[in-house]
Design an enzyme around this catalytic site. Structure first.
Site, short mmCIF file in Angstrom:
data_model
loop_
_atom_site.label_atom_id
_atom_site.label_comp_id
_atom_site.label_asym_id
_atom_site.label_seq_id
_atom_site.Cartn_x
_atom_site.Cartn_y
_atom_site.Cartn_z
N HIS A 197 -39.23 8.91 -22.47
CA HIS A 197 -39.12 10.13 -23.28
C HIS A 197 -37.80 10.17 -24.05
CE1 HIS A 197 -42.10 11.89 -20.21
NE2 HIS A 197 -42.72 11.69 -21.36
N GLU A 213 -30.65 -3.73 -41.05
CA GLU A 213 -29.38 -3.09 -40.71
C GLU A 213 -28.54 -3.94 -39.75
OE1 GLU A 213 -27.93 -0.39 -41.71
OE2 GLU A 213 -29.44 0.97 -42.53
N ASP A 258 -61.53 8.94 -23.97
CA ASP A 258 -61.44 8.92 -25.44
C ASP A 258 -60.43 7.91 -25.96
OD1 ASP A 258 -59.27 10.36 -24.51
OD2 ASP A 258 -59.63 12.14 -25.75
N ASP A 317 -6.56 1.87 -6.30
CA ASP A 317 -5.17 2.31 -6.37
C ASP A 317 -5.04 3.71 -5.77
OD1 ASP A 317 -2.49 2.66 -7.07
OD2 ASP A 317 -2.75 1.65 -8.99
N ILE A 318 -3.97 3.94 -5.02
CA ILE A 318 -3.71 5.24 -4.41
C ILE A 318 -2.43 5.86 -4.98
CG2 ILE A 318 -3.26 6.48 -2.25
CD1 ILE A 318 -6.10 5.34 -2.53
N LYS A 341 4.57 2.60 -1.06
CA LYS A 341 5.85 2.36 -1.72
C LYS A 341 6.33 3.57 -2.52
CE LYS A 341 3.23 -0.34 -5.12
NZ LYS A 341 2.91 -1.72 -5.50
N ARG A 347 0.83 -1.20 0.00
CA ARG A 347 0.00 0.00 0.00
C ARG A 347 0.87 1.27 0.00
NH1 ARG A 347 -5.52 0.07 3.46
NH2 ARG A 347 -6.64 -1.58 2.37
N TYR A 395 -20.13 9.95 -37.83
CA TYR A 395 -20.91 11.10 -37.40
C TYR A 395 -21.94 10.64 -36.38
CZ TYR A 395 -24.00 9.31 -41.13
OH TYR A 395 -24.77 8.52 -41.93
N ASN A 417 -46.28 9.32 -25.81
CA ASN A 417 -47.34 8.46 -25.29
C ASN A 417 -47.40 7.16 -26.08
OD1 ASN A 417 -48.44 10.21 -23.25
ND2 ASN A 417 -49.38 11.43 -24.88
N LYS A 470 -37.28 0.27 -35.01
CA LYS A 470 -36.97 1.33 -35.97
C LYS A 470 -37.01 2.65 -35.21
CE LYS A 470 -36.31 2.09 -40.46
NZ LYS A 470 -37.43 1.92 -41.41
N HIS A 471 -35.92 3.39 -35.27
CA HIS A 471 -35.82 4.67 -34.56
C HIS A 471 -36.16 4.53 -33.08
CE1 HIS A 471 -35.03 6.53 -38.37
NE2 HIS A 471 -36.22 6.22 -38.84
N ARG A 482 -52.62 10.71 -26.23
CA ARG A 482 -52.73 9.25 -26.12
C ARG A 482 -53.80 8.71 -27.06
NH1 ARG A 482 -49.99 6.46 -22.73
NH2 ARG A 482 -49.41 8.38 -21.68
#
Length: 536
Positions: free
Chosen positions: A536, A340, A490, A137-138, A78, A76, A226, A430, A287-288, A450
């Site tokens: 999200h 892909e 709805d 490590d120190i 040295k 420890r 990219y 949503n 996809k995406h 929604r």
């Protein structure tokens, strides 16, 4: 209080006369030391590195001979000594520093080759608490940071991949200032990533959800052509998390993965991992970053065909994730459509041969599936900040589902509900997902309303039915899942109009009573999960 600079200009080329070598990863160190020795460079070393160099027949001075103090406490202590740190930190063109070196008998160290205890590897392998702590490590980070700070005079090398470049730079026995600057920058990044791994391990081990300081560290895996768009620069870094996935996968064939490929492949594999292979084959097509089809089946080939049937148009150019070993028959089916990336735990020889006929198709194998229940963190940047949260490891199997309508779901409806809710967890909010018999029937993703998600999913189901020559869409008699509560009736009414007979949602809306009443009036079964899965 800041320390003022004496504004001593840094020299360009600095001759290397003494090198300190202290490494945990000893790959290439003997060869490097031999090359340095041939150049007449004095070698200093410690512990195991000293032994490796001595055993190779090299003349090497033990650091304890320089410090006049033995290595103690199991190694420890040295290198934590003025004769080491003074040799690294001394400004050679500062008269006061030079005088201090003479008075205290400190010799200059011009090159430091140091890498660290394998903390990240020990952590990744699940080392116990004492073993993990012992691999912090120190002395190594202290010497790296000292050398990097004094890069005007000291060359610091922390990565074996830089040994060849170092020897090339030392053709005349010296290093340039620009070279030392680059390696100093890399050295500080290395110690930062190392400390990040340690601090994040402590936070996890001690169950500290919100540590006062949070950093994210990674090692460059590859530069990319990219980012999301051609005008954006990008690179792929791996964090060292021991989790099967795109970051740890082996690319068996195909072009380099793009930024978008990696993002979508991760989404696909995390989704398909929700389905345990011992319960049957499963396939997810992405996809995406959104699923356009997910299914289980009696065989992997059937699971793929059923997933494709949900939205064969969107699947073109998508990512395919499988929960079990890719076989030749499934591969034959997959290559009929432009794809892909394929990612799976493994691929047999027949499958590899089939995929090889499509040289641009990337085939990734991971060796295993990630565990959806494993805790972890997820992060994203915002202007001036970093949002960090725990991984969404909620599983519908672990939830106590509450029947809130007069009619309880049938056994088949309940299975379809759970299946759909698993998928909804991985759909951008949503989200609305229709499912029937272990197969997605329609997916509506990322809409501001929604009810629009419900309608879009139903329209996609109708398009898929026409493409398959079916008399009616698979939404007829399906279960429908919403990843968050239905704020109004709805969205439910749209799902019912599409043919859904059972609904699963978190519940918790101010209008829950209104939504439940609408379900009861239509004779639809509904259950609440009590858990939301916003994405999200």
């Amino acid at each position: 209080m800041a320390v003022a600079s004496k504004k001593i200009p840094a020299p360009d080329r600095v001759a290397v006369k003494t090198a300190l070598l202290s490494v945990s990863d000893k790959s290439g160190i003997v060869e490097l030391a031999k090359a340095l020795s041939k150049k007449g460079i004095r070698l200093l070393s410690t512990g195991g590195t000293h032994k490796a160099l001595s055993d190779a027949g090299l003349a090497v001075t033990d650091v304890s001979d320089v410090t006049g103090f033995p290595e103690i406490m199991d190694g420890r202590v040295k290198t934590l000594h003025p004769n080491v740190h003074g040799g690294l930190l001394a400004i050679r063109d500062d008269a006061e520093h030079v005088e201090a070196m003479k008075v205290h008998g400190i010799g200059a160290i011009d090159l430091a080759v140091i890498n660290l205890y394998p903390f990240e590897e020990v952590r990744a392998k699940g080392g116990d608490y004492p073993t993990t702590v012992e691999n912090i490590d120190i002395g190594g980070p202290a010497m790296i940071r000292a050398s990097a700070k004094n890069h005007a005079y000291v060359t610091i090398v922390t990565d074996p991949s830089d040994y060849a470049g170092l020897l090339e730079e030392l053709a005349d026995g010296a290093t340039s200032y620009a070279f030392r600057q680059r390696l100093a920058a890399k050295a500080y990044a290395r110690t930062a990533a190392y400390d990040t791994a340690i601090s994040n391990w402590f936070a996890q081990a001690l169950d500290i959800a919100t540590p006062a300081y949070r950093t994210i560290g990674g090692v460059l895996k590859e530069e990319m052509r990219y980012g999301e768009n051609p005008h954006q620069k990008a690179a792929f870094y791996v964090t060292g998390e021991n989790r099967p996935g795109v970051a740890t996968a082996t690319l068996l064939q195909g072009k380099q993965l793009s930024y978008n490929n990696i993002n979508d492949t991760d989404a696909a594999f995390e989704l398909v991992a929700e389905f345990l292979p011992e319960k049957g084959p499963a396939c997810a097509i992405i996809k995406h970053a959104n699923p356009c089809g997910v299914a289980t089946g009696p065989s992997l080939k059937e699971a793929y065909k059923r997933a494709l049937a949900c939205d064969p148009v969107s699947a073109f150019g998508g990512i395919i994730a499988l929960n079990s070993r890719l076989d030749g028959e499934t591969a034959e089916e997959i290559v009929k459509l432009f794809t892909e990336v394929i990612i799976a735990p493994d691929a047999d020889e027949a499958a590899r041969a089939v995929i090889a006929t499509k040289p641009n198709l990337r085939l990734l194998v991971t060796g295993a599936l990630p565990d959806p229940r494993t805790p972890g963190i997820a992060a994203k940047t915002v202007s001036g900040g970093l949002l960090v949260q725990s991984r969404d490891n909620g599983m519908v199997e672990d939830l106590e589902l509450k029947v809130v309508t007069r009619r309880a779901p049938t056994a088949q409806e309940l299975e379809d509900m759970k299946f759909a809710f698993k998928i909804a967890k991985h759909v951008k909010s949503n989200a609305v997902v229709y499912a029937k018999d272990g197969q997605t029937a329609g997916i509506g993703a990322g809409q501001m309303s929604r009810v629009d998600s419900a309608r879009i999913a139903a329209l996609k189901a109708e398009d898929a039915a026409k493409a398959m020559g079916l008399a009616e869409p698979l939404t007829r008699g399906s279960a429908v899942a919403s990843e968050a509560f239905l704020p109004f009736a709805d969205g439910l009414l749209s799902a019912i109009a599409a043919g859904a007979t059972a609904v699963i949602q978190p519940g918790g809306s101010m209008r829950d009573a209104e939504v439940i009443a609408a379900a009861d009036e239509a004779g639809v079964a509904m259950v609440f999960t009590g858990m939301r899965h916003f994405r999200h």
